[in-house]
Design an enzyme around this catalytic site. Structure first.
Site, short mmCIF file in Angstrom:
data_model
loop_
_atom_site.label_atom_id
_atom_site.label_comp_id
_atom_site.label_asym_id
_atom_site.label_seq_id
_atom_site.Cartn_x
_atom_site.Cartn_y
_atom_site.Cartn_z
CD GLN A 77 -17.99 39.09 -16.92
OE1 GLN A 77 -17.93 40.31 -16.95
NE2 GLN A 77 -17.48 38.36 -15.93
CB CYS A 107 -20.46 43.54 -11.73
SG CYS A 107 -20.44 45.34 -11.93
CE LYS A 146 -13.52 37.80 -12.70
NZ LYS A 146 -13.87 38.64 -11.54
N GLY A 220 -6.36 40.69 -6.75
CA GLY A 220 -5.14 41.23 -6.18
C GLY A 220 -3.86 40.56 -6.59
N GLY A 240 -6.15 41.01 -13.28
CA GLY A 240 -6.94 42.10 -13.80
C GLY A 240 -6.12 43.34 -14.02
NE ARG A 241 -7.51 46.48 -9.44
CZ ARG A 241 -7.58 46.72 -8.14
NH1 ARG A 241 -7.55 47.97 -7.71
NH2 ARG A 241 -7.69 45.73 -7.28
#
Length: 352
Positions: A77, A107, A146, A220, A240-241
């Site tokens: 990226q 971002c 993205k 999410g 992601g997380r």
């Protein structure tokens, strides 16, 4: 040319599947996390942290692009907006053996905004299109974007469609869509991951309106049940997380989404497979604590998991610490006699 790139040129591979991806995350999706992730899933598409074009052009290029061939399929990226710089860095991505080059238009941090990087570029779809076109002309790799569904002051459906249409006309066919707007004034990057409401239906509508484009949904997502629901409307999911804090989730991906057996039958087996890589990194002078932090969630929710994390936290930073710290921490977690992968579909919280 890096050795891994030469090897890949001798074995040309098809474009990677984006059915299941792990998001690029600053300070998290380092080579050490990605190596662990690859012991859990062969098919998950992994992304590097965002690397700015300035860092690659003016900094230690080899250090920023260094990765292990075991991490493939792997996407780089980029953060940037200057077409010539983006083109140069896209060519570097191919030279260093990556499978895809992705442009960050999502971002929200102040630091990147000031350099015309990230989500602020959603206000300039022509500029994004110009950069994407330059990248496509500079590499044979797939070039993807993205982005968010909008930013404050530019958050209408029509403006989102204008962005998609202009960038796709430049040649981009894959859009990874974080289903939230980014609030550039008044919210921190962390707050931007939680406060703006998720609008999954907007991403579904994008796929319905532009069926010729590949639309990947992000934001999410925590469970396989949620992934299956999203895959009814989109081409792929990006986590992601959850994939970072609960990496064992990835152990079910190959079976669930690709119809293949995964590489590891237990958490212990996966971690043992990482140890030789950690030793190689230690021999290069990398501190154990810089690597071990990415292993902390592997035994999340398991008996002994808290002791595993505590032992690493208390010992990995000590001078001379080596892989024996990881082995001793792992010994604090009972190993099942008949290990097997269970569907990792339950949401989890950040490890304590």
């Amino acid at each position: 040319m890096p050795e891994q790139a030469q090897e890949k040129q001798a074995n040309v591979r098809s474009e990677p599947s984006r059915r299941f991806c792990v998001a690029p995350m600053m300070d998290w999706t380092t080579t050490h996390y990605r190596y662990l992730a690859r012991q859990l899933s062969r098919n998950t598409l992994l992304y590097t942290e965002m690397v700015t074009t300035g860092a690659l052009i003016h900094g230690d290029t080899a250090r920023f692009l260094r990765h292990d061939p075991a991490e493939y399929p792997l996407a780089l990226q980029l953060g940037g907006s200057n077409p010539q710089e983006l083109a140069h860095c896209a060519a570097l991505a191919e030279q260093y053996g990556f499978d895809e080059v992705n442009l960050n238009v999502g971002c929200p941090s102040d630091r990147v905004q000031n350099n015309m990087i990230g989500a602020c570029l959603m206000a300039y779809p022509d500029k994004v299109a110009e950069g994407v076109r330059a990248m496509i002309n500079a590499t044979r790799l797939p070039v993807t974007v993205k982005h968010r569904i909008g930013i404050d002051g530019r958050e209408s459906w029509d403006e989102l469609c204008e962005f998609i249409e202009k960038v796709s006309e430049a040649g981009c066919r894959t859009f990874i869509v974080h289903a939230r707007i980014a609030v550039l004034e008044g919210l921190s990057p962390k707050e931007n991951r939680d406060i703006p409401p998720l609008k999954y239906d907007w991403v579904y509508r994008l796929k319905a309106r532009y069926p010729h484009l590949e639309i990947i949904i992000n934001g999410g997502i925590k469970t396989f049940d949620e992934c299956r629901q999203h895959l009814e409307h989109t081409d792929g999911v990006m986590l992601g997380r959850e994939a970072y804090h609960n990496p064992w989730l990835l152990a079910g991906v190959d079976t669930e989404f690709f119809g293949q057996a995964g590489p590891a039958q237990s958490r212990h087996e996966a971690l043992r497979a990482v140890l030789p890589f950690l030793q190689d990194e230690l021999d290069r002078g990398v501190f154990l604590s810089h690597m071990s932090r990415h292993l902390m969630g592997l035994f999340h929710g398991q008996p002994g998991g808290r002791q595993f994390r505590r032992y690493i936290s208390e010992n990995a930073h000590k001078p001379g610490s080596g892989v024996e710290v990881i082995e001793q921490a792992m010994a604090r977690v009972p190993e099942p006699e008949n290990a097997s992968i269970l569907p990792a579909t339950a949401p989890s919280k950040t490890p304590a």
